[in-house]
Design an enzyme around this catalytic site. Structure first.
Site, PDB file in Angstrom:
ATOM      1  N   CYS A  32     -26.083  -3.365 -43.492  1.00 28.29           N
ATOM      2  CA  CYS A  32     -26.175  -3.748 -44.904  1.00 28.29           C
ATOM      3  C   CYS A  32     -26.633  -5.189 -45.123  1.00 28.29           C
ATOM      4  CB  CYS A  32     -24.835  -3.527 -45.595  1.00 28.29           C
ATOM      5  SG  CYS A  32     -23.526  -4.633 -44.991  1.00 28.29           S
ATOM      6  N   LYS A  78      -6.320  18.768  -5.071  1.00 30.79           N
ATOM      7  CA  LYS A  78      -6.682  19.416  -6.334  1.00 30.79           C
ATOM      8  C   LYS A  78      -7.696  20.508  -6.018  1.00 30.79           C
ATOM      9  CE  LYS A  78      -8.352  18.520 -11.043  1.00 30.79           C
ATOM     10  NZ  LYS A  78      -9.396  19.553 -11.056  1.00 30.79           N
TER      11      LYS A  78
END
Length: 651
Positions: A395, A145
């Site tokens: 909550c 690569k």
């Protein structure tokens, strides 16, 4: 640390301006003076965009590893479906007018260990079975690569990769004497502009800060510096087509048996900067079957080497409520450095893992960072009795167990679920700024709890929430912008955050059924769509019904939606190209290649990007690459001009 004049020039040429961050704030983040976790989503994405432009413009501010493992990893952890993660990273050179690329140039998916490569190979195996290819005959190819400047050569024009769809014409590089590697011919497709590593070290290191800086200089419009011109003349700088790279080819069995050896040999095979090894399947039938995402080809993956392991103590386990209601555990740990970044937290998959493995205050864990993800707990070396939350941290509602997950079922009144859902909508929509976590928190605190309410806000209400007058004006303008700017219908649907309906699945769904009909689908109709199983259908249907009311309330506000054309999956399609595999090449007169592709799919055709033995028709516009025509002739593919193709459709 400060931006150099060259770095400022790169950003200016790219048309980039800081908005969420100041330049000082940007440099504080790059220097490590500000934690990445403290950044808002807008700040994080802006930092990623700016540093990517600098890297690709040859004037990097931070290392590639630091970018991947710290900042990109943070965004992936927060929102794996964020639009930024699905886009091809753009090149910085945008002074010239952009033009459509002959083919899409995508990024490459990445893996950082052999296990990830093996999982990818198993997907290849599955695809082979699905398209009738003998599994024993599958061949894999591996190539270095190259770490250069991505470009595409069609034989006439050399293009930058740009954003993967549109690039800029840099044919001047060939006019300046740039050669093709190995004395190759023009027109060999995708590749990289690179410079010999040894030549750069000996002749250019004193002139250019790094090889990317040099590569970027080769294609700029200004005249070449004398050292760059000499490097081209001496053949040290060239265009290296991917098809000409040295390679290894063989079966999965051979690859698995000598994985490390193959990687090591290919890494040293060329005298150019290499930052990985690309693995791909050779069989064109499997490639066509697997296709691509908007970001990368599924039949290809890049292996990168970067894995570190550390043993650390857990300071505490913090519970965080997600937009789905699941309460996720995050282990805060003793600060330790991995992959160039200071790590202070790690993810545990769920509280079932915390319970079963004994993860809690004082536990000794083995931590790894092997990819662009938040650090992973590999093992618990010294477990403790964990503390499990009983109520939602947002909550305070009682939590319930659903398999291994603790869940808050207070869907309608849980602040975390509501604000995360709103935040997700604006993130995925992608055409609105200013609605990050801090802004949404202000709005929610002011009593606004739904998207529809937000779209009905005026400047006065925004000011009452604590926004300044100018900011309030901008917020209203951004909401108007989000309705007026064109967005894809699948993106709009994905913004509602329905489980199993990310952008990819939404696009598949809307290629078969119009947006308005999606909410009327039953289980059987969803299962009949390629890629949707019974399990996925069962998970999608309740999600669709849960957002139905809000969806149509927002839909009626008049968003400017670009419709997905119904593809060959839909019943009743029949035309002269139904079931045929087409390739479009060259510049078309009657519309762009993208438009012709959409039309062909609507007529029941399949559209490929390269010529193979399975291609039925090559449709040619102007300036078709000679190599593509030659290959079509060799394989006996029927070649039609654009005019002949349009005449065929009229028959």
């Amino acid at each position: 640390m400060e931006l150099s004049s060259k770095q400022c020039e790169v950003l200016q040429q790219a048309g980039f301006e800081f908005s969420a961050l100041t330049i000082t704030g940007f440099l504080e983040v790059a220097n490590g003076d500000r934690e990445v976790t403290s950044l808002s989503d807008e700040e994080l994405v802006e930092f990623l965009v700016a540093t990517n432009l600098l890297y690709r413009g040859g004037e990097p501010l931070i290392s590639d590893v630091f970018y991947d493992f710290t900042f990109l990893a943070e965004l992936k952890n927060r929102n794996p479906d964020h639009p930024f993660l699905g886009d091809v990273e753009p090149e910085a050179l945008v002074l010239a007018k952009t033009v459509e690329l002959p083919v899409r140039m995508l990024s490459t998916d990445k893996a950082y260990d052999f296990k990830s490569i093996a999982r990818w190979a198993s997907r290849i195996d599955k695809a082979a079975k699905e398209c009738g290819v003998d599994v024993e005959s599958i061949l894999f190819r591996a190539t270095p690569k190259l770490d250069g400047y991505a470009a595409y050569d069609d034989g006439t024009t050399l293009y930058t990769r740009g954003d993967g769809r549109r690039g800029t014409d840099i044919s001047r590089a060939f006019e300046r004497g740039l050669r093709v590697a190995g004395a190759g011919e023009r027109g060999l497709g995708a590749g990289e502009i690179v410079v010999s590593r040894s030549y750069f070290s000996e002749h250019l290191a004193g002139v250019f800060d790094n090889s990317r800086n040099f590569q970027a200089s080769l294609i700029k419009e200004k005249e070449l510096d004398e050292p760059a011109a000499r490097a081209i003349a001496e053949g040290a700088a060239l265009f290296y087509p991917f098809s000409q790279l040295p390679s290894w080819q063989g079966s999965w069995k051979a690859l698995a048996a000598d994985f490390e050896g193959i990687v090591e040999r290919l890494w040293k095979e060329v005298d150019y900067d290499v930052d990985g090894i690309v693995f791909e399947v050779v069989d064109s039938r499997i490639k066509e079957h697997m296709g691509a995402t908007r970001h990368h080809h599924r039949w290809q993956i890049a292996y990168k080497q970067n894995t570190e392991i550390a043993e650390v103590r857990v300071l505490q386990v913090v519970a965080q409520t997600s937009r789905s209601g699941r309460v996720n555990p995050v282990a805060e740990i003793e600060p330790t450095r991995l992959s160039g970044a200071l790590i202070k937290r790690a993810t545990a998959h769920h509280f079932g893992m915390v319970r079963d493995k004994g993860i809690g205050r004082g536990a000794l864990i083995q931590l790894s960072r092997s990819g662009e993800v938040i650090p992973k707990i590999e093992a618990v070396l010294e477990p403790v009795a964990p503390e499990l939350p009983e109520v939602c941290p947002s909550c305070c509602s009682p939590l319930v167990w659903e398999n291994d997950y603790l869940v808050c079922v207070n869907v309608m009144n849980c602040a975390a679920q509501i604000t995360h859902t709103i935040e997700h909508f604006f993130k995925v929509l992608g055409n609105v700024d200013g609605f990050g976590p801090s802004s949404i928190e202000k709005i929610y605190t002011g009593g606004v709890t739904s998207l529809l309410e937000i779209y009905n806000l005026d400047e006065e209400r925004f000011v009452s929430f604590g926004f300044g007058p100018k900011q309030a004006e901008n917020m209203v303008a951004q909401l108007q912008r989000s309705r007026e700017e064109s967005i894809e219908d699948w993106r709009f649907l994905a913004a509602f955050g329905i489980h199993r309906l990310g952008m990819g699945n939404c696009e598949k769904l809307l290629s078969v059924y119009p947006l308005e009909e999606v909410f009327e689908l039953d289980r059987q109709k969803i299962v009949e769509i390629k890629g949707f199983s019974e399990k996925i259908a069962d998970e999608i249907l309740p999600g669709l019904q849960s957002v139905r009311q809000m969806f149509f309330a927002l839909y009626r506000l008049g968003f400017n939606l670009t419709r997905t054309d119904v593809a060959s999956d839909a019943p009743g399609q029949s035309s002269p190209v139904t079931g045929k595999l087409l390739v479009f090449s060259g510049t078309m007169r009657q519309g762009t290649r993208d438009e012709m592709t959409v039309q062909a799919k609507r007529l029941g055709a399949k559209v490929g990007s390269s010529i193979t033995g399975k291609t039925d028709l090559l449709v040619c516009g102007e300036k078709v690459g000679a190599s593509k025509l030659k290959k079509a002739e060799e394989l006996g593919v029927k070649i039609l001009s654009e005019k002949e193709y349009l005449h065929l459709l009229e028959e």
